[in-house]
Scaffold this active site. Structure first.
Site, short mmCIF file in Angstrom:
data_model
loop_
_atom_site.label_atom_id
_atom_site.label_comp_id
_atom_site.label_asym_id
_atom_site.label_seq_id
_atom_site.Cartn_x
_atom_site.Cartn_y
_atom_site.Cartn_z
N TYR A 74 5.35 -27.42 -5.74
CA TYR A 74 4.46 -26.69 -6.64
C TYR A 74 4.91 -26.91 -8.08
CZ TYR A 74 2.13 -23.85 -3.02
OH TYR A 74 1.38 -23.42 -1.95
N ASP A 128 -4.17 -18.87 -3.59
CA ASP A 128 -4.83 -17.65 -4.04
C ASP A 128 -5.94 -17.96 -5.04
OD1 ASP A 128 -3.04 -16.12 -2.56
OD2 ASP A 128 -1.63 -15.93 -4.22
#
Length: 272
Positions: free
Chosen positions: A111, A53
């Site tokens: 992540y 994003d």
């Protein structure tokens, strides 16, 4: 046509994320495709492992493309790094099997999320961590909350509307919370895949448990009764980093090693 796989590192600040969009030139996919097309003379289309994003960073994004150009990979890598904006760097460039696609055959994704607890936010941190005013938290409780999310679950409660995933079951292999230095928290999560904004929502909900705003029982209920009706805290994008994508049959990080200590998050560097 040659199939090429690439490990890309980028700073997400000021960009509209990975995926190409209409009427904008500020996505990483658009910039890389335009630069590759100019260097190789081919019309290049790039596929990526994850559609990060706006504002989200990557130290190990995996992308692939096909070109007819016979430029050597070393020359192509140098040319790309010379022509790309400073916020984007190519860490690895390898020949790949013709059937390789970065979104297929994925074993895991890793992540990292960084959260800093400070009274006065250093201006240098704003783009790289999410800073909150210092408050009391329980590190052991943060880890206990993270442990609840490990396993195979329906993560609808931890996803946002707007994604293109219709099947919401995912496996979290590990979820580790550490205080890397006084007031700097690092959340490391490894799973077989993630829904839209899933990592940021999971970290936000774990943080609420660790500060006493939410109970472990309430977090468990979100797993037991999957729904987006719950009030969720989605962490802002600047603290999130895509670190690594592991594949069943191909290693895009050949010749690289994941090094700690150079930054609060790990970085891929060349082996010597």
């Amino acid at each position: 046509m040659r199939r090429v796989v690439c490990v890309v590192e980028y700073k997400g600040t000021g960009y509209n994320g990975w995926q190409r969009q209409k009427n904008t030139g500020s996505t990483f996919q658009e910039i890389l495709e335009r630069t590759l097309s100019r260097i190789t003379g081919d019309r290049v289309t790039i596929e990526a492992s994850s559609r990060t994003d706006a504002g989200v960073h990557a130290v190990g994004q995996v992308v692939a493309f096909s070109v007819s150009s016979q430029l050597s990979l070393s020359v192509l890598k140098r040319a790309l790094n010379a022509c790309l904006p400073q916020e984007i760097r190519i860490r690895n460039l390898l020949e790949a099997p013709q059937d390789f696609h970065p979104r297929r055959g994925v074993k895991y994704k890793h992540y990292v999320y960084l959260l800093a607890l400070v009274h006065s936010v250093p201006p240098f941190w704003n783009d790289f961590v999410f800073c909150v005013r210092k408050r009391v938290f329980d590190l052991a409780l943060l880890q206990e909350a993270a442990n609840l999310l490990v396993g195979y679950h329906d993560f609808t409660s931890f996803s946002a509307a707007g994604g293109d995933d219709y099947f919401c079951w995912r496996t979290i292999f590990s979820f580790k919370v550490e205080e890397k230095s006084k007031g700097l928290l690092r959340f490391d999560v490894v799973g077989d895949g993630f829904l839209y904004k899933m990592v940021r929502i999971m970290v936000g909900e774990i943080w609420r448990v660790g500060t006493g705003e939410k109970s472990l029982a309430a977090l468990q209920e979100m797993l037991n009764k999957p729904s987006r009706v719950y009030h969720r805290f989605c962490m802002p994008p600047q603290g999130l980093y895509l670190v690594e994508v592991g594949y069943e049959a191909f290693n895009p990080y050949q010749g690289l090693v994941l090094r700690e200590g150079l930054a609060p998050f790990p970085l891929w560097v060349e082996e010597h």
